[in-house]
Design a protein around this motif. Structure first.
Motif, PDB file in Angstrom:
ATOM      1  N   VAL A 302       0.834  -1.197   0.000  1.00 27.82           N
ATOM      2  CA  VAL A 302       0.000   0.000   0.000  1.00 27.82           C
ATOM      3  C   VAL A 302       0.870   1.248   0.000  1.00 27.82           C
ATOM      4  N   ASP A 303       1.956   1.246   0.761  1.00 29.03           N
ATOM      5  CA  ASP A 303       2.846   2.401   0.768  1.00 29.03           C
ATOM      6  C   ASP A 303       3.495   2.600  -0.598  1.00 29.03           C
ATOM      7  N   TRP A 304       3.823   1.506  -1.282  1.00 31.27           N
ATOM      8  CA  TRP A 304       4.378   1.586  -2.638  1.00 31.27           C
ATOM      9  C   TRP A 304       3.367   2.215  -3.589  1.00 31.27           C
ATOM     10  N   MET A 305       2.086   1.856  -3.451  1.00 28.82           N
ATOM     11  CA  MET A 305       1.050   2.414  -4.310  1.00 28.82           C
ATOM     12  C   MET A 305       0.841   3.895  -4.018  1.00 28.82           C
ATOM     13  N   VAL A 306       0.861   4.271  -2.741  1.00 30.50           N
ATOM     14  CA  VAL A 306       0.722   5.685  -2.388  1.00 30.50           C
ATOM     15  C   VAL A 306       1.932   6.463  -2.883  1.00 30.50           C
ATOM     16  N   GLU A 307       3.124   5.875  -2.763  1.00 33.65           N
ATOM     17  CA  GLU A 307       4.340   6.535  -3.256  1.00 33.65           C
ATOM     18  C   GLU A 307       4.249   6.775  -4.759  1.00 33.65           C
ATOM     19  N   ARG A 308       3.689   5.821  -5.484  1.00 29.00           N
ATOM     20  CA  ARG A 308       3.530   5.961  -6.940  1.00 29.00           C
ATOM     21  C   ARG A 308       2.739   7.211  -7.275  1.00 29.00           C
ATOM     22  N   GLU A 309       1.605   7.415  -6.581  1.00 28.72           N
ATOM     23  CA  GLU A 309       0.765   8.566  -6.889  1.00 28.72           C
ATOM     24  C   GLU A 309       1.346   9.863  -6.340  1.00 28.72           C
ATOM     25  N   HIS A 310       1.986   9.801  -5.164  1.00 26.22           N
ATOM     26  CA  HIS A 310       2.628  11.006  -4.630  1.00 26.22           C
ATOM     27  C   HIS A 310       3.717  11.497  -5.569  1.00 26.22           C
ATOM     28  N   PHE A 311       4.484  10.571  -6.121  1.00 24.82           N
ATOM     29  CA  PHE A 311       5.586  10.970  -7.000  1.00 24.82           C
ATOM     30  C   PHE A 311       5.036  11.577  -8.290  1.00 24.82           C
ATOM     31  N   CYS A 312       3.982  10.975  -8.845  1.00 25.14           N
ATOM     32  CA  CYS A 312       3.374  11.539 -10.051  1.00 25.14           C
ATOM     33  C   CYS A 312       2.815  12.933  -9.768  1.00 25.14           C
ATOM     34  N   ALA A 313       2.182  13.101  -8.609  1.00 28.45           N
ATOM     35  CA  ALA A 313       1.641  14.411  -8.250  1.00 28.45           C
ATOM     36  C   ALA A 313       2.760  15.445  -8.154  1.00 28.45           C
ATOM     37  N   GLN A 314       3.865  15.046  -7.564  1.00 29.77           N
ATOM     38  CA  GLN A 314       5.003  15.967  -7.439  1.00 29.77           C
ATOM     39  C   GLN A 314       5.536  16.365  -8.809  1.00 29.77           C
ATOM     40  N   LEU A 315       5.659  15.406  -9.717  1.00 33.70           N
ATOM     41  CA  LEU A 315       6.159  15.701 -11.050  1.00 33.70           C
ATOM     42  C   LEU A 315       5.256  16.674 -11.797  1.00 33.70           C
ATOM     43  N   LEU A 316       3.958  16.545 -11.566  1.00 35.92           N
ATOM     44  CA  LEU A 316       2.989  17.380 -12.279  1.00 35.92           C
ATOM     45  C   LEU A 316       2.623  18.643 -11.505  1.00 35.92           C
ATOM     46  N   GLY A 317       3.308  18.895 -10.388  1.00 34.63           N
ATOM     47  CA  GLY A 317       3.064  20.108  -9.618  1.00 34.63           C
ATOM     48  C   GLY A 317       1.763  20.095  -8.850  1.00 34.63           C
ATOM     49  N   ILE A 318       1.269  18.913  -8.485  1.00 36.13           N
ATOM     50  CA  ILE A 318       0.018  18.774  -7.744  1.00 36.13           C
ATOM     51  C   ILE A 318       0.346  18.420  -6.303  1.00 36.13           C
ATOM     52  N   GLU A 319      -0.274  19.095  -5.372  1.00 36.42           N
ATOM     53  CA  GLU A 319      -0.002  18.845  -3.963  1.00 36.42           C
ATOM     54  C   GLU A 319      -0.595  17.503  -3.545  1.00 36.42           C
ATOM     55  N   PRO A 320       0.210  16.619  -2.931  1.00 32.00           N
ATOM     56  CA  PRO A 320      -0.322  15.315  -2.495  1.00 32.00           C
ATOM     57  C   PRO A 320      -1.362  15.470  -1.389  1.00 32.00           C
ATOM     58  N   LEU A 321      -2.154  14.450  -1.192  1.00 29.03           N
ATOM     59  CA  LEU A 321      -3.170  14.459  -0.151  1.00 29.03           C
ATOM     60  C   LEU A 321      -2.521  14.422   1.232  1.00 29.03           C
ATOM     61  N   PRO A 322      -3.032  15.181   2.190  1.00 29.40           N
ATOM     62  CA  PRO A 322      -2.486  15.122   3.546  1.00 29.40           C
ATOM     63  C   PRO A 322      -2.874  13.848   4.279  1.00 29.40           C
ATOM     64  N   TRP A 323      -3.988  13.219   3.884  1.00 31.34           N
ATOM     65  CA  TRP A 323      -4.481  12.025   4.547  1.00 31.34           C
ATOM     66  C   TRP A 323      -4.569  10.886   3.542  1.00 31.34           C
ATOM     67  N   SER A 324      -4.283   9.667   4.012  1.00 33.90           N
ATOM     68  CA  SER A 324      -4.345   8.490   3.151  1.00 33.90           C
ATOM     69  C   SER A 324      -5.406   7.501   3.587  1.00 33.90           C
ATOM     70  N   GLY A 325      -6.271   7.898   4.520  1.00 35.69           N
ATOM     71  CA  GLY A 325      -7.326   6.999   4.932  1.00 35.69           C
ATOM     72  C   GLY A 325      -8.095   7.544   6.116  1.00 35.69           C
ATOM     73  N   ALA A 326      -9.124   6.790   6.508  1.00 33.95           N
ATOM     74  CA  ALA A 326      -9.947   7.162   7.653  1.00 33.95           C
ATOM     75  C   ALA A 326     -10.516   5.899   8.274  1.00 33.95           C
ATOM     76  N   ARG A 327     -10.736   5.973   9.586  1.00 41.75           N
ATOM     77  CA  ARG A 327     -11.299   4.849  10.311  1.00 41.75           C
ATOM     78  C   ARG A 327     -12.375   5.377  11.254  1.00 41.75           C
ATOM     79  N   CYS A 328     -13.457   4.613  11.380  1.00 41.55           N
ATOM     80  CA  CYS A 328     -14.519   4.962  12.326  1.00 41.55           C
ATOM     81  C   CYS A 328     -14.975   3.665  12.980  1.00 41.55           C
ATOM     82  N   ASN A 329     -14.506   3.427  14.210  1.00 41.43           N
ATOM     83  CA  ASN A 329     -14.734   2.149  14.888  1.00 41.43           C
ATOM     84  C   ASN A 329     -14.194   1.019  14.011  1.00 41.43           C
ATOM     85  N   ASP A 330     -15.032   0.081  13.549  1.00 46.91           N
ATOM     86  CA  ASP A 330     -14.497  -1.017  12.748  1.00 46.91           C
ATOM     87  C   ASP A 330     -14.631  -0.785  11.242  1.00 46.91           C
ATOM     88  N   ALA A 331     -15.060   0.397  10.829  1.00 49.72           N
ATOM     89  CA  ALA A 331     -15.113   0.744   9.404  1.00 49.72           C
ATOM     90  C   ALA A 331     -13.779   1.375   8.996  1.00 49.72           C
TER      91      ALA A 331
END
Length: 453
Positions: A302-331
């Protein structure tokens, strides 16, 4: 299989080689640039591939394979007998590059090493494999007998003589091999070369790895090519579906923000890693009749997949997301931002529905809220919203529930200001080739985006 190969490259002349030279891997990447990343320049694409290849998960699990032919006259001889040949003068023009790999002269068949004069053979087809953790669970109820492996470890690539083995009485941990980046140069297409390579590589892996359970891939070119190579689409995922989440109405941004207020936001790193590893542990302890074979998501992948998109965003001058997920109890929901095709959207990697529908709606609302914060359009479903080429919003493979059922009713989403548009998915069609007699395609039903390669 022989009938698929053109007379120009007799089956007996073909050889599968593992490419271990960094320079030769780079030459293969140059030849693939305009196919895999047309939105990136060649330099940007090579930077991305170098960055992803140096990630810890890729370093531990990635292998590159090439198909060459002893009958191919497009060779470059090395100097000094056994020394490696000089780098080929390949062009880096769009779609014009030809890749070469070093092999001993006169060695045909499977990937075997030998000494002697080294020559460079043209790459006729190539692919990558990624080793992934997998588990075969004891069935809760048996609906059909296990299948014989399509690539039995004790036989040749074209022999399928192994008889089925009974399903295990206890959990069996092993390896799955994700196949990716299947590529044939344009001039070589239509001759069955990629099909041959996709059939031969799993056979090699099955013979070399006694823990191999299956080879899996995600086809963007339909099913027929890979069916000829021994892969099958699990019947209950046809057609695969896509779920696009967005605002219930243009005035519902406030409700989405309020609906996501209950979640625990997850940052990339330890927070996401803990959630993913816990989720994988939960999967491996809860057998289900329709999902006795699992390719397990891992925090590293999962970190490799997030790194893939973060790197593409950086190359294209797009700010990466500050958050990579959310949890609410068992969801739980884990995501990244896809920007590779100049159309931003949130790509859901993992989605686990909680026991409380309101908690499930909250993590979906959190993903929509994250999209809005990243200035991604989340307008109500429309013709443009349903197009995977420029979708906007939040996209999830579905249903991503181990029961195979969509886990939340639309009314609960509406309470959080969210709506969903469902449609068939024409890309990333999951397919499996058993490497163990106890694995069958119909047992692979839980296929989250987090295991994609």
């Amino acid at each position: 299989m022989a009938s698929l190969i053109s007379p120009r490259f007799p089956l007996s002349s073909l050889r599968v080689v593992e490419v271990t030279s960094a320079r030769e891997c780079r030459d293969i990447q140059v030849s693939q640039h305009t196919t895999w990343a047309p939105a990136l320049s060649l330099q940007q694409f090579l930077q991305r591939e170098q960055q992803l290849g140096s990630h810890a998960w890729a370093q531990a699990n990635l292998r590159t394979w090439a198909l060459v032919s002893e009958a191919d006259d497009s060779e470059q001889r090395g100097e000094g007998g056994t020394s490696a040949p000089q780098a080929p003068a390949s062009s880096s023009s769009a779609g014009q590059s030809t890749a070469f790999v070093s092999v001993p002269r006169g060695s045909s068949g499977s990937s075997s090493s030998g000494e002697g004069e080294m020559v460079q053979r043209r790459v006729l087809a190539s692919l990558e494999t990624y080793r992934q953790d997998a588990i075969l669970l004891p069935p809760v109820a048996s609906s059909s007998p296990p299948h014989a492996p399509l690539h039995p470890s004790a036989s040749s690539p074209t022999t399928q003589s192994a008889s089925p083995s009974p399903a295990p009485s206890r959990s069996l941990k092993g390896n799955a091999y994700g196949i990716a980046s299947v590529f044939t140069p344009p001039a070589m297409r239509g001759q069955g070369l990629a099909t041959h390579l996709c059939h031969a590589v799993p056979s090699l892996l099955a013979r070399s790895d006694p823990s191999a359970l299956a080879a899996v891939l995600y086809s963007d070119v339909g099913e027929r090519l890979y069916e000829r190579a021994g892969f099958t689409t699990p019947p209950h995922v046809l057609p695969p579906s896509l779920h696009a989440f967005g605002l219930q109405g243009v005035e519902d941004e406030g409700r989405v923000r309020q609906g996501s207020a209950r979640v625990e936001w997850l940052r990339r790193g330890d927070e996401v890693a803990g959630a993913v590893d816990g989720y994988a542990a939960m999967l491996s302890q809860h057998p289900h009749p329709s999902a006795s074979f699992l390719v397990l998501p891992s925090a590293a992948q999962v970190d490799w997949m997030v790194e893939r998109e973060h790197f593409c965003a950086q190359l294209l001058g797009i700010e990466p997301l500050p958050w990579s997920g959310a949890r609410c109890n068992d969801a739980l929901m884990v995501w990244t931002m896809d920007v590779a095709r100049h159309s931003k959207y949130i790509k859901v990697l993992l989605f686990h529905a909680g026991s409380n529908p309101a908690d499930t709606a909250a993590v979906i609302a959190a993903a929509v809220h994250a999209a809005l914060q990243a200035h991604i359009s989340c307008t109500p479903p429309s013709a443009s919203f349903s197009a995977p080429s420029s979708p906007g919003g939040v996209l999830a493979w579905g249903p991503e529930a181990i029961t195979g059922q969509w886990p939340i009713q639309d009314c609960h989403l509406a309470e959080a200001g969210v709506t969903v548009h469902r449609q068939p998915r024409s890309s990333s069609i999951p397919m499996l080739a058993p490497l163990s007699p106890s694995v069958a395609p119909h047992n692979w039903s839980f296929i989250p985006h987090a295991i994609w390669v």
